[in-house]
Design an enzyme around this catalytic site. Sequence first.
Site: not given
Length: 450
Positions: A45, A50, A53, A117, A180, A184, A201, A207, A265, A314, A439, A444
């Site tokens: 992130c 995130c 981006k 590690a 997404y 983006e 594809r 989705r 993905g 995140t 307003h 609203e």
Amino acid sequence: MTDQHFDYDLFVVGAGSGGVRAARIAAGHGARVAVAEEHKVGGTCVIRGCVPKKLLVYGAHFAEDLDDAAMFGWDIPERRFDWPTLRDNVLAEVSRLEGLYGETLANHKVTVFKTRAVLTGPNSLSLADGRTITAGKILLAPGARPALPDVPGIEHAITSNDVFHLERLPKRVVIAGGGYIANEFAGIFHQLGAHVTIVNRSDTILRGYDEQIVDRLVKISVAKGIDFRFNAGFEALEQQEDGSILCRMRGTQDIVADEVLFAIGRLPNTEELGLDRLGVKLTERGAIVVDKEYRSSVPSIFAVGDVTDRVQLTPVAIREGHAFADTQFGGHPCVVDYDNIPSSCFSHPPIGLVGLTESQAKNKLGVIRTYTSDFRPMKYVLAGRNERALYKLVVDEGSDRVVGVHLIGPDAPEILQGAAIAVKAGLTKADFDATVALHPTMAEELVLMR
């Protein structure tokens, strides 16, 4: 709680959002905590997801804002965009945030090992520098990585990780994927002046999003000049003498691009962690299988965040890390509620959503009502821009509860957060109707649909 037979009470693998939160909270409960991070503190992130981006999204938005400014009386005679300036400023902010994350761990007396590690036992790990560490509990939070297909010439492609380090802004970009991340970056590159082609594809993007909202995004994107190639795939990528990339396609014509970005993905980072030797159960995609307390098939080993491949967001990883620490070290057992998690796509325009889509609600609840507001934001009216926003409420007929809110338009994610509270609280359409409108705002419209 402290067991002197081990070097630490908790050892966390991965200093991303989930790992840092778990480490900080556990240390706050008095546990001796250490973290191993082989890249940078902050995880996907903060370092390559995130945050950087979203900063690119802000930068890209200025393209249309500068166009619209003329109708608001601003005279801007020269427009010139400099990619290195935006890129370097974003990377500088990432470095600043990495420092803050490091300070947070240090302030809570969490030991940080900036190395890889690998698990060697239910309570032991080996660091890349040769040291062996033992811990009463091990939390795996190494996150996920962009997936890449087995296509000849794939070494010529980039992933979302690489965008933030591009030397120059490409003039032609091919983006593989319909999620997404793909949408983006399509908006970002397009607004910064590139010609963008999205290759998917199937014939469906995003989705799990409401179909009416997705359809609106596609129509707006096409009107802006983004090219979509549906039901198409890649046969090979070939680098040309001029540095461009020839995409050999199936299902569509070949495409020439300056950059090819794969956003198809993300895969859990469970390879080469030693999990197979310990019998830690994984899914077919390589995700760690955990119970409601985030415990794996090995009782002393836990996992949170993207590596479990449940909800790759995140805020979810943060909640999971916090819940794990409170349960295991704070004496306050708790679990994360995964219902009605709000999410967004920072496309251009952005999307915000929470709860059930129209089709999901019909399948789950039977009889429902939907309300929509299809309007032209006030700012666009004066600017002479014909782009329209679309807000949608999904209501359970039997209880009158609002079970879904779906928005596409300027600042949709910002507006959605407040609506998500209402959905989470189980408020009804009558509650929305009884709320006085603020307003003039776009928000609203949420309380004016009849």
